[in-house]
Write a protein that holds these residues in place. Structure first.
Motif, PDB file in Angstrom:
ATOM      1  N   ALA A  65     -74.535  64.400  74.967  1.00 47.69           N
ATOM      2  CA  ALA A  65     -75.208  63.303  74.263  1.00 47.69           C
ATOM      3  C   ALA A  65     -75.309  62.030  75.097  1.00 47.69           C
ATOM      4  N   SER A  66     -74.615  61.972  76.212  1.00 45.31           N
ATOM      5  CA  SER A  66     -74.632  60.771  77.051  1.00 45.31           C
ATOM      6  C   SER A  66     -76.028  60.537  77.613  1.00 45.31           C
ATOM      7  N   THR A  67     -76.487  59.301  77.530  1.00 46.70           N
ATOM      8  CA  THR A  67     -77.778  58.959  78.131  1.00 46.70           C
ATOM      9  C   THR A  67     -77.529  58.384  79.521  1.00 46.70           C
ATOM     10  N   PRO A  68     -78.534  58.445  80.388  1.00 45.42           N
ATOM     11  CA  PRO A  68     -78.347  57.848  81.716  1.00 45.42           C
ATOM     12  C   PRO A  68     -77.923  56.381  81.621  1.00 45.42           C
ATOM     13  N   GLY A  69     -78.517  55.635  80.714  1.00 45.21           N
ATOM     14  CA  GLY A  69     -78.165  54.230  80.556  1.00 45.21           C
ATOM     15  C   GLY A  69     -76.713  54.029  80.148  1.00 45.21           C
ATOM     16  N   GLU A  70     -76.233  54.854  79.229  1.00 43.33           N
ATOM     17  CA  GLU A  70     -74.837  54.757  78.789  1.00 43.33           C
ATOM     18  C   GLU A  70     -73.876  55.034  79.932  1.00 43.33           C
ATOM     19  N   LEU A  71     -74.300  55.874  80.880  1.00 41.84           N
ATOM     20  CA  LEU A  71     -73.443  56.222  82.017  1.00 41.84           C
ATOM     21  C   LEU A  71     -73.583  55.224  83.166  1.00 41.84           C
ATOM     22  N   GLY A  72     -74.462  54.252  82.988  1.00 46.90           N
ATOM     23  CA  GLY A  72     -74.650  53.242  84.030  1.00 46.90           C
ATOM     24  C   GLY A  72     -75.585  53.685  85.139  1.00 46.90           C
TER      25      GLY A  72
END
Length: 88
Positions: A27-34
């Motif tokens: 569920a992690s988005t690229p933005g959430e992962l920085g």
């Protein structure tokens, strides 16, 4: 999809995000992962090299791409599809 494929993709993404692979969920988005747009392009290059595939992604118009970058799960599924297509 094999667990090996999922693991290898998560390792690539983790390296780009400077995180541990177990910190990345489907569920992690690229933005959430920085991961910014440049980081995303570098990640795609790394995935292409790792799996010897061509990812149909246009960084200038990502919304028009056939490669879904919504979250890690969609990225992993899209890479798995490309690997399967290549093997056929």
């Amino acid at each position: 999809m094999t667990n090996d494929t999922r693991s290898r993709i998560r390792s690539i993404i983790a390296e780009q995000a400077m995180l541990e692979p177990d910190q990345i969920t489907d569920a992690s988005t690229p933005g959430e992962l920085g991961i910014d747009s440049l980081g995303l392009v570098e990640t795609i290059f790394a995935i292409e090299e790792e799996f010897d595939i061509t990812v149909p992604f246009n960084a200038n118009e990502p919304e028009k791409s056939d490669f879904d970058i919504t979250n890690m799960g969609t990225i992993i599924a899209a890479v798995d599809r490309l690997i399967t297509e290549k093997a056929a």
